[in-house]
Enzyme design. Structure first.
Site, PDB file in Angstrom:
ATOM      1  N   ILE A 137      70.229  59.040  27.835  1.00  0.00           N
ATOM      2  CA  ILE A 137      68.899  59.128  28.430  1.00  0.00           C
ATOM      3  C   ILE A 137      67.995  58.085  27.782  1.00  0.00           C
ATOM      4  O   ILE A 137      67.910  57.981  26.565  1.00  0.00           O
ATOM      5  CB  ILE A 137      68.308  60.536  28.266  1.00  0.00           C
ATOM      6  N   LYS A 138      67.342  57.326  28.644  1.00  0.00           N
ATOM      7  CA  LYS A 138      66.508  56.219  28.167  1.00  0.00           C
ATOM      8  C   LYS A 138      65.064  56.684  28.030  1.00  0.00           C
ATOM      9  O   LYS A 138      64.497  57.272  28.952  1.00  0.00           O
ATOM     10  CB  LYS A 138      66.605  55.061  29.163  1.00  0.00           C
TER      11      LYS A 138
END
Length: 351
Positions: A137-138
């Protein structure tokens, strides 16, 4: 063997900074992995371009618009499906390295960049929706994003911390990661599967500075900053404090070079790949840069070369009155704004 295999042997992963349904379904992504690509990154601008230019989305967009969903929910339905599919393509790579490579990144909404709790909640939801162990997850590296990083790591979620321009902010991120790992270990939970990359942006630094610099420094400062950041990384992750966590299974954060497509046509098109090859790093590259590097790049451990020269160049711009930390804050704000605008454009056809 390809040049990408040579880079991998030097300890660096090359990821593709692009994702679309056609890329996955055509087999092109699988072919890139055979050539030596080790992972994939996406962002709102990439999805905005994909949705606008890839005919494979048309039927799903039409179907989703018949459902009682918000534009954001329609976007997430498609983006999560794409990331899940890309994770499937990258799974063999992920498993062949014991979970160290083969990650695919999906970014939280840009509107959450200053909201730590909102970021945590959305990251958990997206990670669960993707349902793949090689999903990452960015999260933007704002102060709120760094707070969220600590919580997400303690949750056992791998994170791509993005929009880093500042060495000081990068060091804060390492400390937050270490705190998250320590919390998880204190709870008796495994940490070996957690991987974090710190995405340090390159070309935008030179684009911002080159018009103000003497010729001898043009095209040099972004690389100098990256080399200095790598020295910071070595000091942090070889110190006894982190060694104690590493002994319990913790992985080192890896620096990821982002924004490595060359913006200035006067520079070699592989400048920001050739110049930043080193162990325990990642370089995520757009398609054109990947093709150029495969065609005429050089696989050589360059990241630790010229460290003294890099420090001298940074000292020289400081003497010229340029504060790189002030610049970093401005570039991060600009980057957040660009992603917010791309996100708005992305959602507009999904209303």
């Amino acid at each position: 063997m390809t040049i990408l295999s040579d880079v991998k042997a030097l300890g660096q992963q090359i990821w593709l900074d692009n994702l679309s349904r056609s890329l996955v379904q055509s087999g092109e992504l699988a072919q890139m992995l055979k050539q030596g690509v080790c992972g994939v990154t996406s962002n709102p601008a990439i999805f905005q371009k994909a949705f606008a230019g890839d005919a494979l989305y048309a039927d799903e967009v039409a179907a989703l618009k018949q459902q009682d969903l918000t534009p954001k929910q329609r976007y997430e339905t498609m983006a999560v499906a794409d990331v899940r599919a890309a994770c499937g393509v990258c799974l063999a790579e992920h498993e062949s390295t014991g979970g160290k490579t083969g990650f695919v990144s999906l970014e939280v909404s840009p509107e959450l960049s200053k909201d730590a709790q909102g970021t945590v909640e959305e990251a958990r939801r997206l990670y669960a929706a993707i349902g793949c162990k090689n999903a990452m997850i960015k999260v933007p590296a704002t102060d709120a994003g760094i707070d969220a990083l600590e919580t997400l790591v303690s949750d056992g979620i791998s994170v791509n911390l993005t929009l880093l321009f500042s060495r000081a902010q990068t060091l804060k991120a390492y400390a937050a990661y270490a705190r998250g790992i320590a919390k998880r270990l204190a709870a008796g939970q495994s940490v070996a599967h957690i991987h974090v990359v710190a995405s340090f942006f390159i070309s935008r630094v030179d684009s911002a500075l080159d018009t103000t610099l003497p010729d001898r420094l043009k095209g040099k400062i972004a690389i100098a900053l990256a080399k200095a950041a790598y020295q910071d990384w070595e000091q942090y992750f070889t110190a006894p404090e982190f060694a104690a966590l590493e002994a319990q299974g913790a992985n080192r954060v890896q620096l990821l070079w982002a924004s490595t497509g060359v913006k200035n046509p006067a520079y070699p098109d592989t400048l920001y790949v050739d110049s930043l090859i080193g162990a325990h790093t990642v370089n995520t590259v757009p398609d054109a840069t990947l093709k150029a590097f495969i065609d005429h790049g050089t696989a050589k451990a360059t990241l630790t070369e010229g460290a003294d020269e890099a420090q001298a160049q940074l000292a020289e711009i400081a003497a010229l009155g340029i504060d790189v930390e002030t610049l970093a804050a401005r570039l991060q704000e600009d980057g957040l704004k660009q992603f917010e605008e791309a996100f708005e454009k992305l959602l507009a056809p999904l209303v």
